[in-house]
Design a protein around this motif. Structure first.
Motif: not given
Length: 258
Positions: A70-84
């Motif tokens: 969660e980023v209060v100023e400027g928009g949130d960030k997300s990271l997805i990693k595939f495991l299988t």
């Protein structure tokens, strides 16, 4: 000529109502702002998630982990990693959501050992062959849309607000989204996605809602159905945790290939 007391009261009441009445656009914005406000303060989130691709009776499963900051100023960030499964293991997807600018997205393809940026013009493309688009994988920000409240409606015994959302981004793959929001919990229960020709394209429904940290609602199951074919994609949240101590350093392009 003096006005009668009754007429004066009616005129005053009409003026007062007009003064404090809000338009459907203002009410729509008010509802979505409240939704975002109630879902703030979680800092960061981890989820172990299963993606199920469905075509008729055929199903294909993929397991992935999702980290969000969660980023209060400027928009949130997300990271997805595939495991299988093995053929896509190690694939990474990074999103920087922005409030007033187009989101930034990158995907790492281990087979090519290459990180590719997703252009704004291509954000309507399918995410990893699913019924979710790259655009759908961005974190919701209130400022990205214009709004219009349509009506109240009860679905499956739950009272909801129905709000139209109009993307401000010229490269959006949608002309609008129609969203059903639980009046009590202020969570999205259903969303219809309309293509650029204003035809119904997809429908997202959520279920198995659970409360975390005594404040944050998350859906255990989210299903996106394509209205033009027999395909759908289900996301199952197997495990969720908050306040994992993530920092912005955990969400850079170098981490895509790790």
């Amino acid at each position: 000529m003096k006005l009668s007391k009754t007429l004066a009261f009616l005129l005053f009441s009409t003026i007062s109502l007009n003064t404090f009445a809000i338009t459907p656009e203002e009410k729509g914005l008010e509802i979505m702002t409240e939704l975002k406000e109630r879902d703030s303060g979680w800092n960061d989130m981890y989820s172990d998630t299963t993606m199920v691709l469905k075509l008729g009776d055929r199903e294909t499963e993929r397991n992935m982990e999702i980290k969000t900051l969660e980023v209060v100023e400027g928009g949130d960030k997300s990271l997805i990693k595939f495991l299988t499964p093995k053929d896509i293991k190690g694939t990474g997807f990074l999103t920087y959501s922005h409030v007033f600018e187009p989101d930034e997205q990158w995907i790492y393809l281990p087979a090519l050992k290459r990180t590719k940026r997703i252009s704004s013009q291509n954000k309507s493309g399918p995410f990893m062959g699913s019924e979710f688009s790259y655009e759908d994988m961005s974190v919701f920000e209130v400022e990205k849309f214009d709004y219009k409240y349509l009506k109240d409606e009860t679905i499956e015994g739950i009272e909801t607000f129905v709000v139209e959302q109009y993307p401000k981004d010229e490269y959006s793959g949608y002309s609008k989204r129609v969203t059903w929001i639980d009046k009590e919990r202020y969570v999205v229960l259903k969303t219809e996605f309309y293509d650029v020709k204003n035809s119904l394209l997809k429908t997202l429904t959520v279920s198995d809602l659970n409360l975390y940290e005594d404040k944050f609602w998350r859906a255990g199951k989210s299903e996106m159905k394509n209205n033009n074919n027999n395909k759908s994609t289900i996301l199952l949240m197997n495990k969720i945790s908050f306040n994992n101590g993530y920092s912005e350093n955990d969400f850079n392009k170098r981490n895509l290939s790790r």
